[in-house]
Structure formats: structure tokens, C-alpha cells
Write a protein that holds these residues in place. Structure first.
Motif, PDB file in Angstrom:
ATOM      1  N   ASN A 344     -26.131  24.752  27.108  1.00 18.46           N
ATOM      2  CA  ASN A 344     -24.916  24.709  26.505  1.00 18.46           C
ATOM      3  C   ASN A 344     -24.417  26.022  25.652  1.00 18.46           C
ATOM      4  O   ASN A 344     -23.483  26.915  25.802  1.00 18.46           O
ATOM      5  CB  ASN A 344     -24.326  23.685  25.800  1.00 18.46           C
ATOM      6  CG  ASN A 344     -24.273  22.474  27.049  1.00 18.46           C
ATOM      7  OD1 ASN A 344     -24.158  22.634  28.145  1.00 18.46           O
ATOM      8  ND2 ASN A 344     -24.316  21.391  26.334  1.00 18.46           N
ATOM      9  N   THR A 345     -25.535  26.150  24.858  1.00 20.32           N
ATOM     10  CA  THR A 345     -25.248  27.673  24.009  1.00 20.32           C
ATOM     11  C   THR A 345     -25.380  28.734  24.466  1.00 20.32           C
ATOM     12  O   THR A 345     -24.746  29.841  24.393  1.00 20.32           O
ATOM     13  CB  THR A 345     -26.511  27.505  22.697  1.00 20.32           C
ATOM     14  OG1 THR A 345     -26.335  26.186  22.135  1.00 20.32           O
ATOM     15  CG2 THR A 345     -26.324  28.709  21.973  1.00 20.32           C
ATOM     16  N   ASP A 348     -22.071  29.312  26.611  1.00 19.83           N
ATOM     17  CA  ASP A 348     -21.079  29.621  25.956  1.00 19.83           C
ATOM     18  C   ASP A 348     -21.407  31.367  25.421  1.00 19.83           C
ATOM     19  O   ASP A 348     -20.250  32.177  25.607  1.00 19.83           O
ATOM     20  CB  ASP A 348     -20.995  29.040  24.560  1.00 19.83           C
ATOM     21  CG  ASP A 348     -20.729  27.300  24.790  1.00 19.83           C
ATOM     22  OD1 ASP A 348     -20.137  27.213  26.018  1.00 19.83           O
ATOM     23  OD2 ASP A 348     -20.922  26.533  23.964  1.00 19.83           O
ATOM     24  N   SER A 351     -20.658  33.673  28.655  1.00 15.60           N
ATOM     25  CA  SER A 351     -19.370  33.572  29.209  1.00 15.60           C
ATOM     26  C   SER A 351     -18.413  34.240  28.373  1.00 15.60           C
ATOM     27  O   SER A 351     -17.649  35.063  28.787  1.00 15.60           O
ATOM     28  CB  SER A 351     -18.936  31.889  29.020  1.00 15.60           C
ATOM     29  OG  SER A 351     -19.612  31.129  30.142  1.00 15.60           O
ATOM     30  N   ARG A 352     -18.670  34.504  27.005  1.00 19.46           N
ATOM     31  CA  ARG A 352     -18.072  35.497  25.815  1.00 19.46           C
ATOM     32  C   ARG A 352     -18.374  36.853  26.202  1.00 19.46           C
ATOM     33  O   ARG A 352     -17.642  37.784  25.654  1.00 19.46           O
ATOM     34  CB  ARG A 352     -17.993  35.000  24.680  1.00 19.46           C
ATOM     35  CG  ARG A 352     -17.256  33.784  24.204  1.00 19.46           C
ATOM     36  CD  ARG A 352     -17.215  33.373  22.693  1.00 19.46           C
ATOM     37  NE  ARG A 352     -18.456  33.347  22.212  1.00 19.46           N
ATOM     38  CZ  ARG A 352     -19.218  32.057  21.855  1.00 19.46           C
ATOM     39  NH1 ARG A 352     -18.653  30.838  22.387  1.00 19.46           N
ATOM     40  NH2 ARG A 352     -20.149  32.106  21.353  1.00 19.46           N
TER      41      ARG A 352
END
Length: 799
Positions: A344-345, A348, A351-352
Motif C-alpha cells: 500500500n505504501t 501510494d 500513484s503520486r
């Protein structure tokens, strides 16, 4: 005092009933711990307190307590019950499970009594007590499979288990299936089940022949797991083997520079440093999820070939490291280092940062992501687009806009800076170039877009192009800033409006690549689908087809041998008759001279195959009787050359065609006055495919031996530059100063001189026009003759 003793007794009684104390305290973890953290704590304590490794008398009891705590916390329902009510023993889920199994127990007991197999069903269920409800919770239908799982499989691979209610092996692998879910789902593998009886059509489509069967859905294609043994390790290796080729490139000191500079493909770069030869499955899954926007590279920090790369970016050796790069390949924009980087890290962070500072609008998907439609005026999202071409000469303007984007203070959710290639998205640019204020030439101009919906765009062009020079860049930047600031206002309007179509996907595979991929997928499908039961029928059908094809070829070969034998006998008979005719004095020609007419013009000129030529002699009715035999004798040695055809053209029919041919070979259109008598004896070599011809004439300077290249240059200049005179163009039939009396004298055989451009040339007799043809033919086949090119072959009417 009595009340306190009673409370202590009740607490001890509850603890005794539950069997152990707080599971979080046993594992030494907080209540907010995730499943991977619970698993990690359990593994560490299990290694420490395992009875085979720890000889403490209390080790066995401690190990049992740790195992019970892990089983409780790894079950989401039991953990939820404990967190809410502090219940460790029977819960609603446990009661439901027991009731469910009791119902199946009664069914199987009834079947035992009916069919005479006492104790079979009860023995199986009393020993394992499987829970088939876990299959039902994840079950999907055919509609959900096609509408949800297949589209998502291009980002997330799905592991699907096919089962049924009356499948005994399915119940046996239920604990293993639960373990696979615990291991793979947290790192990004989707899991689902399909009831093969309720969705028989889907099971048949995937190719399920027995139960239970696992299949992997990736990129819209399902692959069946066919290993005889099912284990978590085997499943992981199965998934690893189905990822696209070169999903994560191996990077070392030698190729790191090229890899990081490869952002011209419109993707950012990501390097993952880990002390493993092969990348971990979690990193492969992340690379698969972002492969359209991020190119991943794997660096083994234990390899000596990566030492310089580790020093350059100061990589830690006791943790995994993720580095993300944009256009600046020397410094990462993101650096993340952890012992186990959570999925998940990673998602994230990526994605940014999955877009370049100045990305290229190369597909409709990218346009929708960077410049999404926004109808509300107060929330206008502007897209600043530089129109350029795919050439290194436009790198400087793009770099100037990239620098402006890096230094700007605009939020990326409101303003995006991009560029586009005009030659690849010409239709999109053309739709924006018809409104008022659009530049005449859009190259190196900036257009600001606001997408109202999927097809309607409001836009405004900057009046001046992007000038990246030092003197003009400050003015360009100031004007761009003021325009963006003005258009971000809610009451500001953009001057142009257009309806556009979707952008062309520049990264789409070509037709050949798609065909090859289809063939590979078909081969993989056949390899996986054809089992032992299908091999023999397949071999039988293939053998039958090969036998039919081979028999047909054999029959055709025998027929061809028979035809060749008959043809050979006929040739022997004809050769005997030819020899007899030769002895009798008659001549049988073996070289055919075609007469060029309108009917055979295309076959002789326009439809010639590459490498073939037609050699044509120009004659009239008076000269053909004397020139044709001489021409036939000259070209006789070339009769066996299959790339040559020989013909003659009557000037009475083809004078206009010859005149038009000469006009097409001139650099500028000119009106020519052709004297047919000067064209007699001209030989043309026509290359129909490449559209050029070579010319022979006795007066052609090219045909005079020993004159060198200067005479050829002079001839060419005289022919190409007006005004034409008699001497320079006589060999092509241009107007000449010969009088009718001169012609009569020539025909009588008198020796005269014709006026030229400063030179004198002897008058030739008609019978000597082809004397230099053999030498010219030698130079023609050597490629040293002059070529006159035409754009097209003129029409031949034959009138």
C-alpha cells in the motif's frame, strides 16, 4: 472482601474456559496490528519457542499458546468478536460453522445407510471439519467475472478456485486455500472462487475438467494451474512465471545510465534495490500494476556489478530501497527504504509520482488522466500543451517549458503542463486550429485547454510561439503566466471551442506484433489445454491432413513429370525439323520482335516487373525493311536473357508518344518540333518499373567513343537548356537545318555536312545507323549509359 474473592474466581474461571489469556499480549503486538505484522510476530515467537529448538519444560505449552493466539487473530471474524466482546471461545461464527458441518454430517450419514458405506462420510468430516463457507464468500458469477475481474486483470492478477458443494477434494484443500489468501492477498493478488455447477458455462470456457482447479487470470487470459501438488510455494512460482516478459529489467552499473535516460518513452523510472537475485513477488505485482506509466528496474545489491550504483545513491544494505526518477536521472524524486516495503505504501508513493514533469499526450487514457473533463467553471482544470514535432531540434523549447513547470507554483490539480507531437496527433491539432486566433502554423505554439466533457474542448492559443532564446524567454514566460492566471478566474472565458476525437494510442502494438502475440497465446493455450486424452485424436487428425496434402503434392509431381516428358519429346521433334529446315536453307527465327501497339503497350512498358526492360527500335515504313534485320542480328546474342523484350515502333503510329516522352524528361515544359526523319534508327531501353529510359542514336554524343565525359556534359547542357539548335538535338529528332535537298542527297548517298552548334558532323547513311549499337548495349548492361527519368509513362494510342 468476599466480593473481591468472587471476582477473582470468576476471572480465573473465564480464563480457564477460554484456554489462554489476551492473544495480543501473547504475541507482543498492539491491537492495531495488520495481518502481515501478526504473521511476522508469530513466526519469530514460533522459532523461539518451538519444542524441537527450545528445551525449556514450558516451551511446549508456550508454543501451543502462541499458535492459538495466531489462529484467533488471523481469523477476521473471531478477531472481530474478541475486539468487541472479549470472547475467546464459542462465537456466532463458530456455532454457525458447527451447525453447517452437522447438517452435512446428517446428509452423509443418510447416504451411508442408503448405499451401504457405513462410517465413510462421518470419518472424513469428523477428522478435518472443513469450512466450505469460505468458498461461498468469495464466489463470483459469470457476469461478475467478465465485467469486473477481466478488466481488472490488466492491473491485478486474480487467482480463482473452481469448486462445488459435493467435491470432497475441495473440502480438503480449504485450509490451504485460506493460507494462500493470507499470503497473497495482502501483497496485491486478487482471489475469487467460482461454483462450477452454478456457472458451468464459465468453467467450460476456462477449460476446467476436474475439481478443485485453480486458474490465474492475467491480462484477460486465464491459465490453469496443472501441477499435481498444491502448495503456497508452487502457487507463487506459478504466478511469477506468467508475468509479461521483461516486466522488471535487471539493472547494473553498465546499463543504469541508459535505463534512467529512457524516459523519452513517456514513463518515469523506478529502481528497486534488494539483496535477491530475483525480484520479490510484491515488487513484481507493483510493477505489473503501474507498467503503463512506470518502467521498473531491479538491482541486486549483493551483486558486485552494482557497487557503483549503490554508492551513487547511497543505498542501505540492510533494507529494500525504492527510487523514483523523472527527467532528472541524477537525483530521484522519491526515496523509500524499509525492511519490507508495504504494498500500500509503494502504491501510494508511485500513484503520486507516476507522471513526468512534462509528459506527452500520447493516448486518450493519458489525456483523461492529466486533463480530466471538468464542467464547473470555478473548478476549471487547465492543460497547457506545447505543439512540437518528434525531432531533436525541438528539445530546447520543451526543456524551457519543463523548467517553467518545475518552477511554477500552480497546483497540478488545476494546471498541467504537457506537450504533443503534431505529426502523430495531427487530427487533434487540426480541430484546434480552425478557430479565431489560431496560428497559421501551430508548431512551437502553446494552446491552453479546458475540457468541458469527453469531446468538447474550449481552448485559447498564445499569440506568439514559444521562443526559448535568452532574449525572448522572459517575455514568453511572463505572457504565459499572465494568461494562465487570467483563465483560472471563474468568470474568464476561453476564445475557441472545438469538438475533438480521441487521441491515437502511440504505444499500441502494430499489426505484426499483435499477430505474433496471438500466435503465442494460441500455442500456450493448446499446450495447456491438450492433455493425454486429446493427444492421440489430435495426432490422428494432423496425420490425416498431412497425408492428404502429401498425396496431392505427389500426384501433382507425377503429372508434372509426365508433362515435362511430353514437352521434351516435342522439343526433340521440333529441333530435328529445325535442323532439317536449316539444311534446306530456310531460316526459323528464335527471337521475336514485337511491334508496339496500343494492345500490348502496357505489357511492354507499364507492367514490366522489377529488373526487366524493353528495347525498342524506332523505324518508319521505308526504313523498317533495312533496319529490322540489322537490329535483329545485333540483339540476337541476348535472346536467352529472360529480363529483356525486344520490339519496334513505327513512327507513323507513335510519333506523338515519342514526343510526349521527350517532353516528360525535360526539367521544364517545352514545346518540341520533331522531325521524324531524324528519329529513324533511335533505340530506346525502357525500364517500366523505375520509370526511366536510355537512348541510342548514331549522332548521340554518348555513342561517340573516346570523347570522354566533357562531351557528355556538353550534350546534356545543350539538351536541357534552351534555345535548342539543330546540332544539339538532332539525335533526338529536334528541328534541324537540313533542307529537303539535303535529305534527297542523303538518300542518294551523297556526302554532306549538317550545320551544328559550332561543330561539324558527317551525314550518316541509313544503313550505318545501327553500327554503334553493340557497344552501346555493352555500356547499357554495365550501367554506364545516361538515364532520363519521367514521372509517368505517357499514354499510347497508336494513332
Amino acid at each position: 472482601m468476599i466480593w473481591k474473592v468472587f471476582c477473582i474466581f470468576v476471572c480465573l474461571l473465564v480464563c480457564g474456559i477460554n484456554g489462554f489469556s489476551d492473544p495480543y499480549r501473547v504475541l507482543g503486538i498492539p491491537k492495531s496490528s495488520t495481518v502481515p505484522e501478526i504473521r511476522k510476530a508469530y513466526k519469530n515467537l514460533a522459532k523461539e519457542w518451538h519444542p524441537d529448538k527450545n528445551h525449556d519444560p514450558a516451551a511446549e505449552e508456550k508454543f501451543v499458546e502462541i499458535t492459538q493466539a495466531y489462529e484467533l487473530l488471523s481469523d477476521p471474524e473471531r478477531r472481530k468478536q474478541f475486539d468487541l466482546y472479549g470472547v475467546l471461545g464459542d462465537s456466532a461464527i463458530a456455532r454457525e460453522k458447527r451447525e453447517y458441518n452437522q447438517q452435512y454430517q446428517k446428509k452423509f450419514d443418510f447416504m451411508d445407510e442408503l448405499f451401504g458405506f457405513p462410517g465413510y462420510g462421518s470419518f472424513r468430516f469428523r477428522r478435518s471439519e472443513p469450512d466450505i463457507t469460505s468458498f461461498h464468500k468469495l464466489s463470483v458469477t459469470t457476469k461478475a467475472y467478465e465485467n469486473n475481474l477481466v478488466p481488472k486483470s490488466f492491473r491485478i492478477p486474480y487467482l480463482i478456485l473452481f469448486y462445488s458443494d459435493w467435491c470432497f477434494p475441495c473440502l480438503q484443500i480449504e485450509p490451504l486455500w485460506r493460507k494462500i489468501i493470507e499470503e497473497l492477498e495482502p501483497i496485491g493478488v486478487g482471489v475469487a472462487t467460482v461454483h462450477s455447477e452454478n456457472d458451468a458455462l464459465l468453467a467450460k470456457k476456462v477449460g476446467i475438467r476436474s475439481l478443485p482447479t485453480m486458474a490465474l487470470l492475467m491480462e484477460g487470459k486465464s491459465t490453469i494451474y496443472r501441477e499435481p501438488m498444491i502448495s503456497a510455494h508452487k502457487i507463487v512460482e506459478f504466478i511469477r512465471g506468467k508475468f509479461p516478459y521483461n516486466l522488471m529489467q535487471t539493472v547494473n552499473d553498465d546499463n543504469a545510465h541508459d535505463f534512467l535516460r529512457g524516459w523519452v518513452d513517456n514513463r518515469v523510472r523506478a529502481l528497486i534495490f534488494e539483496n535477491k537475485e530475483q525480484p520479490r513477488l510484491r515488487y513484481l505485482l507493483t510493477a505489473y500494476h503501474f507498467r503503463d506509466r512506470v518502467a521498473f528496474g531491479s538491482v541486486n545489491i549483493g551483486n558486485m556489478d552494482t557497487v557503483e550504483l549503490q554508492k551513487q545513491f547511497k543505498i542501505a544494505h540492510d533494507a529494500d530501497t525504492l527510487l523514483i526518477f523523472n527527467e532528472n536521472h541524477s537525483r530521484p524524486i522519491v526515496s523509500l527504504s524499509m525492511a519490507d516495503i508495504p504494498v500500500n505504501t509503494m502504491q501510494d508513493v508511485i500513484s503520486r509520482n507516476k507522471y513526468l514533469v512534462l509528459p506527452r499526450l500520447s493516448s486518450q487514457t493519458l489525456l483523461d488522466a492529466l486533463c480530466p473533463p471538468e464542467w464547473a467553471k470555478p473548478r476549471k482544470r487547465l492543460c497547457v500543451v506545447l505543439v512540437s514535432e518528434n525531432t531533436p531540434y525541438h528539445d530546447t523549447p520543451r526543456q524551457a517549458l519543463r523548467q517553467f513547470a518545475q518552477e511554477s507554483t500552480y497546483n497540478s490539480d488545476r494546471v498541467r503542463f504537457t506537450y504533443i507531437f503534431k505529426e502523430r496527433q495531427s487530427e487533434f491539432i487540426s480541430s484546434l486550429s480552425t478557430g479565431e486566433g489560431s496560428p497559421v502554423e501551430s508548431i512551437l505554439h502553446i494552446v491552453i485547454l479546458w475540457r468541458r466533457d469527453a469531446s468538447h474542448i474550449k481552448y485559447e492559443w498564445l499569440p506568439y510561439g514559444l521562443d526559448a532564446s535568452v532574449d525572448q524567454w522572459n517575455d514568453t514566460k511572463s505572457h504565459l503566466e499572465s494568461t494562465i492566471h487570467r483563465l483560472l478566474q471563474s468568470n474568464a472565458a476561453l476564445s475557441g471551442e472545438a469538438i475533438v476525437k480521441e487521441l491515437i494510442d502511440e504505444h499500441a502494438q502494430g499489426m505484426v506484433t499483435r499477430m505474433v502475440n496471438k500466435l503465442l497465446l494460441t500455442a500456450d493455450f493448446l499446450k495447456e489445454s491438450i492433455g493425454k486424452d486429446q493427444i492421440l485424436p489430435a495426432i490422428s487428425v494432423l496425420g490425416t491432413i498431412l497425408f492428404i496434402i502429401g498425396g496431392g503434392y505427389l500426384m501433382a509431381y507425377l503429372v508434372r513429370l509426365e508433362e515435362e516428358s511430353i514437352s521434351k519429346n516435342k522439343n526433340d521433334d521440333s529441333s530435328k525439323s529445325s535442323s532439317e529446315n536449316g539444311k534446306n536453307g530456310s531460316y526459323v527465327p528464335e527471337l521475336k520482335l514485337h511491334e508496339m501497339r496500343a494492345e500490348n503497350y502496357n505489357g511492354l512498358v507499364r507492367l514490366l516487373k522489377p529488373g526487366c526492360r524493353t528495347i525498342i527500335l524506332l523505324v518508319d515504313m521505308q526504313s523498317r525493311t533495312s533496319l529490322l534485320p540489322s537490329f535483329h542480328k545485333t540483339v540476337w546474342p541476348y535472346r536467352k536473357n529472360k529480363t529483356l523484350m525486344f520490339a519496334h515502333l513505327s513512327l507513323d503510329r507513335g510519333l506523338e508518344w515519342y514526343k510526349r516522352l521527350l517532353q516528360l524528361s525535360l526539367p521544364e515544359p517545352r514545346e518540341l518540333n520533331i522531325n521524324p526523319r531524324n528519329c529513324i534508327g533511335t533505340v530506346l531501353s525502357l525500364n517500366g518499373h523505375r520509370k526511366y529510359f536510355c537512348m541510342y542514336h548514331a549522332k548521340h554524343p554518348e555513342c561517340n567513343r573516346g570523347q570522354g565525359s566533357k562531351r557528355m556534359v556538353k550534350m546534356t547542357k545543350q539538351f536541357s537548356n534552351p534555345p535548342f539548335n539543330a546540332g544539339s538535338g538532332a539525335f533526338m529528332g529536334f528541328e534541324t537545318s537540313e533542307s529537303e535537298s539535303d535529305t534527297e542527297d542523303i538518300e542518294k548517298g551523297a556526302r554532306q555536312l549538317s550545320e551544328g552548334s559550332g561543330d561539324s558532323a558527317g551525314v550518316l547513311f541509313q544503313g550505318n545507323l545501327l553500327d554503334g549499337l553493340p557497344n552501346w548495349l555493352d555500356r547499357l548492361f554495365e550501367g554506364s549509359t545516361h538515364r532520363y527519368y519521367v514521372n509517368y509513362w505517357p499514354d499510347f494510342t497508336g494513332k
